[in-house]
Design an enzyme around this catalytic site. Sequence first.
Site, PDB file in Angstrom:
ATOM      1  N   ILE A  14      -6.327 -12.946  -2.646  1.00 35.22           N
ATOM      2  CA  ILE A  14      -7.480 -12.820  -1.747  1.00 35.22           C
ATOM      3  C   ILE A  14      -7.912 -14.176  -1.184  1.00 35.22           C
ATOM      4  O   ILE A  14      -8.456 -14.249  -0.081  1.00 35.22           O
ATOM      5  CB  ILE A  14      -8.665 -12.089  -2.439  1.00 35.22           C
ATOM      6  N   SER A  36      -7.370 -24.010 -10.411  1.00 38.16           N
ATOM      7  CA  SER A  36      -6.493 -22.865 -10.625  1.00 38.16           C
ATOM      8  C   SER A  36      -5.322 -23.338 -11.466  1.00 38.16           C
ATOM      9  O   SER A  36      -4.848 -24.460 -11.284  1.00 38.16           O
ATOM     10  CB  SER A  36      -6.022 -22.344  -9.258  1.00 38.16           C
ATOM     11  N   ARG A  37      -4.864 -22.473 -12.380  1.00 34.45           N
ATOM     12  CA  ARG A  37      -3.837 -22.908 -13.338  1.00 34.45           C
ATOM     13  C   ARG A  37      -2.485 -23.129 -12.666  1.00 34.45           C
ATOM     14  O   ARG A  37      -1.755 -24.047 -13.016  1.00 34.45           O
ATOM     15  CB  ARG A  37      -3.681 -21.857 -14.440  1.00 34.45           C
ATOM     16  N   LYS A  90     -15.925  -9.685  -5.501  1.00 35.40           N
ATOM     17  CA  LYS A  90     -16.269  -8.401  -6.092  1.00 35.40           C
ATOM     18  C   LYS A  90     -15.185  -8.001  -7.091  1.00 35.40           C
ATOM     19  O   LYS A  90     -14.047  -8.388  -6.889  1.00 35.40           O
ATOM     20  CB  LYS A  90     -16.454  -7.320  -5.038  1.00 35.40           C
ATOM     21  N   ASP A 168     -11.145  -0.654  -8.678  1.00 32.28           N
ATOM     22  CA  ASP A 168     -11.096  -1.967  -8.011  1.00 32.28           C
ATOM     23  C   ASP A 168     -11.202  -1.783  -6.485  1.00 32.28           C
ATOM     24  O   ASP A 168     -12.076  -2.390  -5.860  1.00 32.28           O
ATOM     25  CB  ASP A 168      -9.831  -2.748  -8.397  1.00 32.28           C
TER      26      ASP A 168
HETATM   27  P1  NAP Z   1      -4.851 -12.290  -8.177  1.00 33.15           P
HETATM   28  O1  NAP Z   1      -4.103 -12.890  -7.046  1.00 33.15           O
HETATM   29  O2  NAP Z   1      -4.110 -11.522  -9.204  1.00 33.15           O
HETATM   30  O3  NAP Z   1      -5.714 -13.371  -8.977  1.00 33.15           O
HETATM   31  C1  NAP Z   1      -6.343 -14.484  -8.371  1.00 33.15           C
HETATM   32  C2  NAP Z   1      -6.040 -15.725  -9.177  1.00 33.15           C
HETATM   33  O4  NAP Z   1      -6.833 -15.731 -10.357  1.00 33.15           O
HETATM   34  C3  NAP Z   1      -4.615 -15.807  -9.685  1.00 33.15           C
HETATM   35  O5  NAP Z   1      -3.706 -16.269  -8.715  1.00 33.15           O
HETATM   36  C4  NAP Z   1      -4.735 -16.764 -10.857  1.00 33.15           C
HETATM   37  O6  NAP Z   1      -4.587 -18.113 -10.397  1.00 33.15           O
HETATM   38  C5  NAP Z   1      -6.175 -16.554 -11.321  1.00 33.15           C
HETATM   39  N1  NAP Z   1      -6.128 -15.849 -12.613  1.00 33.15           N
HETATM   40  C6  NAP Z   1      -5.392 -14.767 -12.929  1.00 33.15           C
HETATM   41  N2  NAP Z   1      -5.559 -14.465 -14.234  1.00 33.15           N
HETATM   42  C7  NAP Z   1      -6.427 -15.370 -14.712  1.00 33.15           C
HETATM   43  C8  NAP Z   1      -6.951 -15.625 -16.006  1.00 33.15           C
HETATM   44  N3  NAP Z   1      -6.596 -14.883 -17.058  1.00 33.15           N
HETATM   45  N4  NAP Z   1      -7.815 -16.648 -16.153  1.00 33.15           N
HETATM   46  C9  NAP Z   1      -8.145 -17.430 -15.118  1.00 33.15           C
HETATM   47  N5  NAP Z   1      -7.635 -17.264 -13.870  1.00 33.15           N
HETATM   48  C10 NAP Z   1      -6.781 -16.258 -13.685  1.00 33.15           C
HETATM   49  O7  NAP Z   1      -6.015 -11.354  -7.654  1.00 33.15           O
HETATM   50  P2  NAP Z   1      -6.628 -11.129  -6.194  1.00 33.15           P
HETATM   51  O8  NAP Z   1      -5.952  -9.984  -5.560  1.00 33.15           O
HETATM   52  O9  NAP Z   1      -6.734 -12.419  -5.470  1.00 33.15           O
HETATM   53  O10 NAP Z   1      -8.073 -10.593  -6.638  1.00 33.15           O
HETATM   54  C11 NAP Z   1      -9.030 -11.447  -7.234  1.00 33.15           C
HETATM   55  C12 NAP Z   1     -10.385 -10.816  -7.061  1.00 33.15           C
HETATM   56  O11 NAP Z   1     -10.604 -10.585  -5.666  1.00 33.15           O
HETATM   57  C13 NAP Z   1     -10.525  -9.443  -7.746  1.00 33.15           C
HETATM   58  O12 NAP Z   1     -11.795  -9.309  -8.307  1.00 33.15           O
HETATM   59  C14 NAP Z   1     -10.339  -8.443  -6.603  1.00 33.15           C
HETATM   60  O13 NAP Z   1     -11.053  -7.230  -6.828  1.00 33.15           O
HETATM   61  C15 NAP Z   1     -10.925  -9.223  -5.443  1.00 33.15           C
HETATM   62  N6  NAP Z   1     -10.394  -8.802  -4.147  1.00 33.15           N
HETATM   63  C16 NAP Z   1      -9.059  -8.670  -3.942  1.00 33.15           C
HETATM   64  C17 NAP Z   1      -8.584  -8.200  -2.734  1.00 33.15           C
HETATM   65  C18 NAP Z   1      -7.114  -8.055  -2.437  1.00 33.15           C
HETATM   66  O14 NAP Z   1      -6.751  -7.519  -1.374  1.00 33.15           O
HETATM   67  N7  NAP Z   1      -6.222  -8.521  -3.297  1.00 33.15           N
HETATM   68  C19 NAP Z   1      -9.481  -7.866  -1.712  1.00 33.15           C
HETATM   69  C20 NAP Z   1     -10.835  -8.082  -1.918  1.00 33.15           C
HETATM   70  C21 NAP Z   1     -11.278  -8.533  -3.145  1.00 33.15           C
HETATM   71  P3  NAP Z   1      -3.892 -19.199 -11.365  1.00 33.15           P
HETATM   72  O15 NAP Z   1      -2.733 -18.523 -12.010  1.00 33.15           O
HETATM   73  O16 NAP Z   1      -3.503 -20.287 -10.414  1.00 33.15           O
HETATM   74  O17 NAP Z   1      -4.970 -19.589 -12.339  1.00 33.15           O
END
Ligand code: NAP
Length: 307
Positions: A14, A36-37, A90, A168
Amino acid sequence: MKALKIAIAGVGKIVYDQHLPAIVANPDFELVATASRNHTIDGIAAFRNIEEMLAARTDIDAVSLCMPPQYRYEAARLAIRAGKSVFLEKPPGATLSEVESLRELAASHAVTLFASWHSRHAPGVQVLKNYLLEHPPRQVKVIWREDVRHWHPDQEWIWQPGGLGVFDPGINALSIVTEILPEQIFLQQAALEFPANRQTPIAAQLSFTDSAGTKVHADFDWRQTGEQTWDILIDTDDAHLHLKKGGHELWINQSRQELPEEGEYPSLYRHFSGLIRHRACDVDVAPLRHVADAFMLGQHIVTDPFV
Ligand code: NAP
């Protein structure tokens, strides 16, 4: 006015899709760091975790927290205690109580806390909300059906406790419903389908009502292939309303309405900037409360394993 120095923690899908372009296009903000890790943003100072970032960059004004919800509380606590304004993706947390804790912490440190709901900033939402103030809804049907394999590839956190599963995306629909309806709704009945090998639901049927007896039904399903559906259908006494594509199209009696052009994330960051300038908070947990109610009240049905 001087741009606010902002950092992003939890760089992933995101952030690359939405936060980065919205911040870069907004002159109120200057992106100065990430925490970020494993992920970085070209040309931006990168730290492995939020503690290191906050210690090294005391000039940061605000932090956007974009990691999965289960890992957001501790990062938010550290940022608020360091005096930073905080933007929560969110859903704002893994539990209602931790969001309440953050709200109190932000108030005691006099910083902005913004629990963002991006779907509320889709262009049709405020137009529909205003229409419903004049024409009360009689019946509401929400259909949020998408393909989890397409939208969440390799995201294990969505299947783990606190990851919300189909809620989600479903919470985006609930964020719109709780914004547009003139009366508060409450859950009466729910059925949640859990794959036998997973901790969170893949589908949910929810029936709500309000004090006026309005019926609100939501159908969330993550198994839809082909065309995806993010629709809200509303009947009033004199019109049939259709909010389509997650709020990006609004039809009233088969006539497509003109809508503002600003995108969801540009609008979110414009709002966040205003909150910071006014030292205000915006924390509405209504969508998360309905999800908590669904886990509390819903019938749990075990379905085919998800692989
Ligand atoms: P994602 O790519 O899976 O996660 C975002 C980043 O968070 C990962 O790249 C990782 O970065 C870090 N992360 C993952 N596990 C973690 C942990 N255990 N501890 C600390 N950091 C961690 O997810 P995303 O799709 O971007 O979604 C993230 C949030 O945005 C969610 O709440 C989702 O509901 C919301 N969102 C997503 C979308 C969508 O289309 N994907 C749309 C709107 C809102 P590092 O590995 O570099 O730490």
